[in-house]
Design a protein around this motif. Structure first.
Motif, PDB file in Angstrom:
ATOM      1  N   PRO A  30       0.806  -1.229   0.000  1.00  0.00           N
ATOM      2  CA  PRO A  30       0.000   0.000   0.000  1.00  0.00           C
ATOM      3  C   PRO A  30       0.829   1.263   0.000  1.00  0.00           C
ATOM      4  CG  PRO A  30       0.021  -1.011   2.177  1.00  0.00           C
ATOM      5  CD  PRO A  30       0.721  -1.954   1.274  1.00  0.00           C
ATOM      6  N   THR A  31       2.146   1.149   0.181  1.00  0.00           N
ATOM      7  CA  THR A  31       2.948   2.354   0.225  1.00  0.00           C
ATOM      8  C   THR A  31       3.383   2.819  -1.153  1.00  0.00           C
ATOM      9  OG1 THR A  31       5.003   1.123   0.436  1.00  0.00           O
ATOM     10  CG2 THR A  31       3.840   1.672   2.464  1.00  0.00           C
ATOM     11  N   TYR A  32       3.100   2.054  -2.208  1.00  0.00           N
ATOM     12  CA  TYR A  32       3.565   2.415  -3.540  1.00  0.00           C
ATOM     13  C   TYR A  32       2.413   2.725  -4.462  1.00  0.00           C
ATOM     14  CZ  TYR A  32       8.248   1.283  -2.195  1.00  0.00           C
ATOM     15  OH  TYR A  32       9.454   1.292  -1.583  1.00  0.00           O
ATOM     16  N   ALA A  33       2.721   3.378  -5.563  1.00  0.00           N
ATOM     17  CA  ALA A  33       1.698   3.846  -6.484  1.00  0.00           C
ATOM     18  C   ALA A  33       0.929   2.666  -7.065  1.00  0.00           C
ATOM     19  CB  ALA A  33       2.345   4.648  -7.612  1.00  0.00           C
ATOM     20  N   PRO A  34      -0.391   2.716  -7.084  1.00  0.00           N
ATOM     21  CA  PRO A  34      -1.166   1.636  -7.693  1.00  0.00           C
ATOM     22  C   PRO A  34      -0.851   1.532  -9.171  1.00  0.00           C
ATOM     23  CG  PRO A  34      -2.551   3.027  -6.328  1.00  0.00           C
ATOM     24  CD  PRO A  34      -1.235   3.721  -6.448  1.00  0.00           C
ATOM     25  N   LYS A  35      -0.635   0.367  -9.642  1.00  0.00           N
ATOM     26  CA  LYS A  35      -0.399   0.142 -11.065  1.00  0.00           C
ATOM     27  C   LYS A  35      -0.644  -1.315 -11.343  1.00  0.00           C
ATOM     28  CE  LYS A  35       3.875   0.094 -12.471  1.00  0.00           C
ATOM     29  NZ  LYS A  35       4.043  -1.311 -12.886  1.00  0.00           N
ATOM     30  N   LEU A  36      -0.697  -1.634 -12.617  1.00  0.00           N
ATOM     31  CA  LEU A  36      -0.892  -3.028 -12.990  1.00  0.00           C
ATOM     32  C   LEU A  36       0.412  -3.786 -12.862  1.00  0.00           C
ATOM     33  CD1 LEU A  36      -3.163  -2.600 -16.117  1.00  0.00           C
ATOM     34  CD2 LEU A  36      -3.820  -3.097 -13.763  1.00  0.00           C
ATOM     35  N   ASN A  37       0.325  -4.976 -12.371  1.00  0.00           N
ATOM     36  CA  ASN A  37       1.510  -5.805 -12.181  1.00  0.00           C
ATOM     37  C   ASN A  37       1.611  -6.884 -13.227  1.00  0.00           C
ATOM     38  OD1 ASN A  37       3.028  -4.700 -10.151  1.00  0.00           O
ATOM     39  ND2 ASN A  37       1.914  -5.719  -8.516  1.00  0.00           N
ATOM     40  N   TYR A  38       1.129  -6.619 -14.441  1.00  0.00           N
ATOM     41  CA  TYR A  38       1.277  -7.587 -15.514  1.00  0.00           C
ATOM     42  C   TYR A  38       1.525  -6.841 -16.822  1.00  0.00           C
ATOM     43  CZ  TYR A  38      -3.792  -6.573 -15.760  1.00  0.00           C
ATOM     44  OH  TYR A  38      -5.026  -5.964 -15.792  1.00  0.00           O
ATOM     45  N   ALA A  39       2.210  -7.496 -17.746  1.00  0.00           N
ATOM     46  CA  ALA A  39       2.530  -6.870 -19.024  1.00  0.00           C
ATOM     47  C   ALA A  39       2.927  -7.943 -20.030  1.00  0.00           C
ATOM     48  CB  ALA A  39       3.664  -5.861 -18.873  1.00  0.00           C
ATOM     49  N   LEU A  40       2.694  -7.646 -21.307  1.00  0.00           N
ATOM     50  CA  LEU A  40       3.123  -8.515 -22.395  1.00  0.00           C
ATOM     51  C   LEU A  40       4.544  -8.159 -22.782  1.00  0.00           C
ATOM     52  CD1 LEU A  40      -0.120  -8.400 -24.451  1.00  0.00           C
ATOM     53  CD2 LEU A  40       1.150 -10.514 -24.193  1.00  0.00           C
ATOM     54  N   SER A  41       5.326  -9.175 -23.141  1.00  0.00           N
ATOM     55  CA  SER A  41       6.668  -8.896 -23.651  1.00  0.00           C
ATOM     56  C   SER A  41       6.564  -8.187 -24.993  1.00  0.00           C
ATOM     57  CB  SER A  41       7.438 -10.212 -23.813  1.00  0.00           C
ATOM     58  OG  SER A  41       6.790 -11.049 -24.754  1.00  0.00           O
ATOM     59  N   PRO A  42       7.606  -7.486 -25.407  1.00  0.00           N
ATOM     60  CA  PRO A  42       7.553  -6.758 -26.681  1.00  0.00           C
ATOM     61  C   PRO A  42       7.213  -7.648 -27.875  1.00  0.00           C
ATOM     62  CG  PRO A  42       9.433  -6.025 -25.402  1.00  0.00           C
ATOM     63  CD  PRO A  42       8.846  -7.207 -24.673  1.00  0.00           C
ATOM     64  N   ASP A  43       7.623  -8.911 -27.850  1.00  0.00           N
ATOM     65  CA  ASP A  43       7.286  -9.809 -28.963  1.00  0.00           C
ATOM     66  C   ASP A  43       5.973 -10.540 -28.733  1.00  0.00           C
ATOM     67  OD1 ASP A  43       9.590 -12.515 -28.020  1.00  0.00           O
ATOM     68  OD2 ASP A  43       7.833 -11.686 -27.040  1.00  0.00           O
ATOM     69  N   ARG A  44       5.254 -10.164 -27.673  1.00  0.00           N
ATOM     70  CA  ARG A  44       3.949 -10.700 -27.241  1.00  0.00           C
ATOM     71  C   ARG A  44       3.924 -12.220 -27.101  1.00  0.00           C
ATOM     72  NH1 ARG A  44       1.513 -12.565 -31.836  1.00  0.00           N
ATOM     73  NH2 ARG A  44       1.976 -11.466 -33.766  1.00  0.00           N
ATOM     74  N   ARG A  45       5.058 -12.829 -26.978  1.00  0.00           N
ATOM     75  CA  ARG A  45       5.083 -14.280 -26.808  1.00  0.00           C
ATOM     76  C   ARG A  45       5.069 -14.678 -25.339  1.00  0.00           C
ATOM     77  NH1 ARG A  45       9.741 -15.414 -31.331  1.00  0.00           N
ATOM     78  NH2 ARG A  45       8.480 -14.897 -33.131  1.00  0.00           N
ATOM     79  N   SER A  46       5.275 -13.717 -24.473  1.00  0.00           N
ATOM     80  CA  SER A  46       5.316 -14.022 -23.039  1.00  0.00           C
ATOM     81  C   SER A  46       4.587 -12.939 -22.261  1.00  0.00           C
ATOM     82  CB  SER A  46       6.763 -14.099 -22.545  1.00  0.00           C
ATOM     83  OG  SER A  46       7.513 -15.027 -23.283  1.00  0.00           O
ATOM     84  N   VAL A  47       4.189 -13.313 -21.063  1.00  0.00           N
ATOM     85  CA  VAL A  47       3.591 -12.373 -20.119  1.00  0.00           C
ATOM     86  C   VAL A  47       4.349 -12.511 -18.815  1.00  0.00           C
ATOM     87  CG1 VAL A  47       1.560 -11.900 -18.702  1.00  0.00           C
ATOM     88  CG2 VAL A  47       1.301 -12.314 -21.148  1.00  0.00           C
ATOM     89  N   ALA A  48       4.689 -11.375 -18.225  1.00  0.00           N
ATOM     90  CA  ALA A  48       5.291 -11.384 -16.891  1.00  0.00           C
ATOM     91  C   ALA A  48       4.295 -10.756 -15.928  1.00  0.00           C
ATOM     92  CB  ALA A  48       6.609 -10.609 -16.879  1.00  0.00           C
ATOM     93  N   PHE A  49       4.298 -11.245 -14.701  1.00  0.00           N
ATOM     94  CA  PHE A  49       3.396 -10.660 -13.723  1.00  0.00           C
ATOM     95  C   PHE A  49       3.947 -10.880 -12.329  1.00  0.00           C
ATOM     96  CE2 PHE A  49       1.406 -14.574 -12.183  1.00  0.00           C
ATOM     97  CZ  PHE A  49       1.613 -15.450 -13.239  1.00  0.00           C
ATOM     98  N   ILE A  50       3.530 -10.021 -11.417  1.00  0.00           N
ATOM     99  CA  ILE A  50       3.866 -10.180 -10.000  1.00  0.00           C
ATOM    100  C   ILE A  50       2.624 -10.694  -9.310  1.00  0.00           C
ATOM    101  CG2 ILE A  50       4.477  -8.977  -7.860  1.00  0.00           C
ATOM    102  CD1 ILE A  50       6.159  -7.066  -9.513  1.00  0.00           C
ATOM    103  N   SER A  51       2.793 -11.747  -8.590  1.00  0.00           N
ATOM    104  CA  SER A  51       1.696 -12.296  -7.814  1.00  0.00           C
ATOM    105  C   SER A  51       2.251 -12.736  -6.463  1.00  0.00           C
ATOM    106  CB  SER A  51       1.068 -13.486  -8.552  1.00  0.00           C
ATOM    107  OG  SER A  51      -0.022 -13.990  -7.824  1.00  0.00           O
ATOM    108  N   THR A  52       1.365 -12.917  -5.525  1.00  0.00           N
ATOM    109  CA  THR A  52       1.832 -13.267  -4.184  1.00  0.00           C
ATOM    110  C   THR A  52       1.752 -14.767  -3.953  1.00  0.00           C
ATOM    111  OG1 THR A  52      -0.389 -12.800  -3.372  1.00  0.00           O
ATOM    112  CG2 THR A  52       1.240 -11.057  -3.161  1.00  0.00           C
ATOM    113  N   VAL A  53       2.761 -15.280  -3.300  1.00  0.00           N
ATOM    114  CA  VAL A  53       2.809 -16.678  -2.907  1.00  0.00           C
ATOM    115  C   VAL A  53       2.922 -16.692  -1.385  1.00  0.00           C
ATOM    116  CG1 VAL A  53       4.064 -18.855  -3.072  1.00  0.00           C
ATOM    117  CG2 VAL A  53       3.954 -17.304  -5.059  1.00  0.00           C
ATOM    118  N   ASN A  54       1.889 -17.212  -0.745  1.00  0.00           N
ATOM    119  CA  ASN A  54       1.844 -17.148   0.719  1.00  0.00           C
ATOM    120  C   ASN A  54       2.031 -15.718   1.210  1.00  0.00           C
ATOM    121  OD1 ASN A  54       1.559 -19.985   0.906  1.00  0.00           O
ATOM    122  ND2 ASN A  54       3.784 -20.246   0.724  1.00  0.00           N
TER     123      ASN A  54
END
Lengths: 444, 187
Positions: A186-210
């Motif tokens: 909550p201390t950082y600016a809200p934004k989306l934590n997912y994005a397509l790679s420039p060649d659109r073959r991959s997606v990176a994202f931040i998600s929580t584990v435990n």
């Protein structure tokens, strides 16, 4: 400099140009080889010579009728190509300024596109599901968005679809938590934590584990999700290298974002390395922005502020200042005035890489400002000012910024189209409740 | 099944093993051939010739671990044989010093696929093959030199000149002007 740029770009540019895919003659190829007799090893004199001799074996001349057939085929292909070229939309440049395509947004659980000039909207993904926060791929052909899980309200599936809304599929078999930054820290600016790679073959994202954020990569063709090994570093935000295969991310040692630095890692998890090492009194902020050509990075870090006597009686505080450096971490230079606003963080580079949209605490509000990186022009401030968070996207041609200002309660207000060269802005004709994302298309 | 095993089986005439070995490389080599020859039909011919040679002469391959590199060389050399048969004359771009203080932003220019495509077409096929082998197929320069049967120094020199010719071609392009501000309802 030109040599370094061209050599650096070439592998990916050749990848894009080649458009590698299984050729339609694949089956015929192996039918042909199967019909060919192998030469017994003992009959091959080159068996006793270096392999080069086999690789350089002269080709037997083909019968002349083959040339005629090829010529006819070539003529036909050229004609078909001309027809196809006339009807197929021109793709956008790999990076940099492009044509302005459609906006993609979400409202009431559906995804729709908007023509920014006419305001015409088209629903592309509808249904009983709750779909939100769509973003375009860099080539404008694919939309990435999140779909709320029915069973777990705090989690979402990562979804992908073509630009016209067809081909909707989930990239994750399980819903993921933490796909928006506000849920991570909550201390950082809200934004989306997912994005397509420039060649659109991959997606990176931040998600929580435990409950702990982690950085993941998944291929859009359905390969399993892979977690990148960051050691003990907790990812706070990330951005794809616009032309390469690296991921830039802000990593912290504490869950509250303390002791944070800036790092690079390959999409395959290889070569993790720090660009800005963490220090106790100079934390790196979550907002990072890669220049469109991938040559520079803008980031912000906290630096020791001024004492009481220097700021007219105000208590000493930590200033947040923007830095710009080369993509390899060299030539790190802070920008802005030392006596300027005490809070400045980068949002996005202009498509031509000459200007930077930033958040700045002018007059103690935290609104958008456009700064000229090369110092050729004055800063541009919109006529309105937002008190709280706001979200923005450059038009692909760099002339306009689509801005969603927020009020003091953090609610989104009417979006604005802001002339990036002046303070002039106009409210838009549509309503939306998502981060702005503008499609890049071919230049006119 | 590991590659060595597949190569040994293929050398003994097991075509299924050969397809398992060579199949995954088809798309990449087809793409490389298209980049070198700039013509999809000629590229198809080059790949077919290369693969037929590979199958016919596979029993002569002494080092199974070199199969992939060997197959690449066969296809690339087929590309070059095709160009020699067609005896095309390449358009050579005269190298001239670039004025770094004027002209378009090169990063923006090379983002344009057409510009890059044009820059590649300006190269002689053998020079283009060096660029493609090194930057697209990821072959080290010694392997590129060995594959083409030319000295390493010559390979480096041609690569350097190829990049210079491409830069000159790219720098000859003009930039696109910015679009005007979008019209809309006044505030």
């Amino acid at each position: 400099m030109y040599t370094e740029q061209l050599e650096r770009f070439l592998p990916r540019l050749l990848d894009e140009l080649a458009d590698e895919q299984t050729p339609d003659y694949y089956s015929d190829l192996f039918r042909q080889t199967a019909r060919t007799r192998q030469r017994p090893a003992w009959t091959i004199r080159e068996r006793w010579l270096p392999m080069l001799e086999i690789a350089r074996q002269p080709v037997v001349a083909q019968p002349p009728w083959r040339a005629l057939g090829l010529l006819l085929l070539l003529v036909g292909l050229v004609a078909a190509g001309l027809v196809l070229a006339a009807t197929r939309p021109k793709p956008p440049p790999l990076f940099g300024p492009a044509g302005n395509g459609l906006l993609v947004m979400s409202r009431d659980g559906d995804i729709f596109t908007v023509d920014s000039r006419t305001g015409a909207t088209v629903s592309i993904v509808t249904g009983p599901e709750t779909d939100r926060d769509p973003i375009w791929s860099q080539d404008g052909t694919t939309v990435l968005f999140r779909r709320a899980s029915v069973d777990r309200p705090e989690a979402d599936f990562l979804m992908i679809a073509r630009a016209n809304g067809t081909g909707v599929k989930s990239l994750t078999s399980e819903p993921m938590t933490g796909l928006t930054a506000s849920k991570v820290s909550p201390t950082y600016a809200p934004k989306l934590n997912y994005a397509l790679s420039p060649d659109r073959r991959s997606v990176a994202f931040i998600s929580t584990v435990n409950g702990i954020p982690a950085l993941f990569v998944v291929d859009t063709d359905g390969h399993p999700v892979a977690r990148l090994d960051l050691g003990t570093t907790i990812p706070i935000s990330f951005a794809f290298d616009p032309i390469g295969k690296d991921i830039l991310f802000v990593g912290a040692q504490g869950f509250d974002g303390s002791y944070s630095g800036l790092y690079l890692i390959g999409m395959d998890g290889s070569k993790p390395r720090p660009l800005v090492s963490p220090t106790l009194d100079a934390q790196v902020h979550s907002r990072i922005a890669w220049s469109p050509d991938g040559s520079r990075i803008a980031y912000a870090r906290f630096e020791p502020g001024r004492g009481v006597s220097d700021r007219g009686g105000e208590a000493a505080r930590t200033d947040l200042r923007i830095h710009i450096m080369n993509a390899d971490g060299t030539d790190d230079v802070p920008i802005g005035e030392e006596d300027g606003p005490w809070w400045e963080s980068p949002t996005a580079w202009s498509p031509d890489g000459h200007r930077l949209l930033i958040e700045s605490s002018i007059d103690e509000t935290y609104g958008p400002v456009i700064v000229d990186i090369d110092g050729h022009g004055p800063n541009v401030v919109p006529s309105f000012r937002s008190m709280e968070d706001w979200y923005a996207a450059w038009s692909p041609d760099g002339a306009t910024i689509l801005l969603t200002p927020g009020d003091s309660d953090g609610n989104g207000l009417q979006q604005q189209l802001w002339d990036s060269r002046t303070s002039e802005s106009i409210p838009v004709r549509w309503t939306a409740a998502s981060y702005p994302s503008w499609q890049r298309i071919g230049l006119p | 099944m590991d590659q060595r095993n597949l190569v040994e089986r293929a050398k003994r005439g097991d075509h299924d093993a050969f397809e398992a070995l060579a199949g995954p490389a088809v798309s990449r080599l087809d793409a490389a051939a298209r980049l070198i020859l700039r013509d999809p039909e000629l590229a198809r011919d080059a790949v077919q010739e290369g693969f037929i040679r590979a199958w016919r002469n596979l029993p002569a391959l002494r080092d199974p671990d070199r199969f992939d590199a060997w197959l690449r060389r066969l296809v690339v050399n087929s590309c070059l044989d095709i160009t020699r048969r067609r005896r095309r004359r390449a358009i050579e771009v005269e190298l001239s010093p670039l004025d770094s203080s004027a002209g378009p932003d090169i990063a923006t220019l090379i983002a344009d696929r057409d510009v890059l495509d044009s820059a590649l077409r300006h190269l002689e096929p053998e020079w283009r093959a060096i660029v493609v082998m090194h930057y697209f197929l990821g072959m080290p320069l010694p392997e590129v030199a060995a594959s083409l049967g030319i000295p390493l120094g010559t390979t480096k020199s041609r690569l350097h000149r190829s990049l210079g010719a491409m830069r000159a071609s790219i720098a000859a392009e003009e930039t696109h002007p910015n679009a005007p501000f979008l019209e809309g309802r006044p505030a």
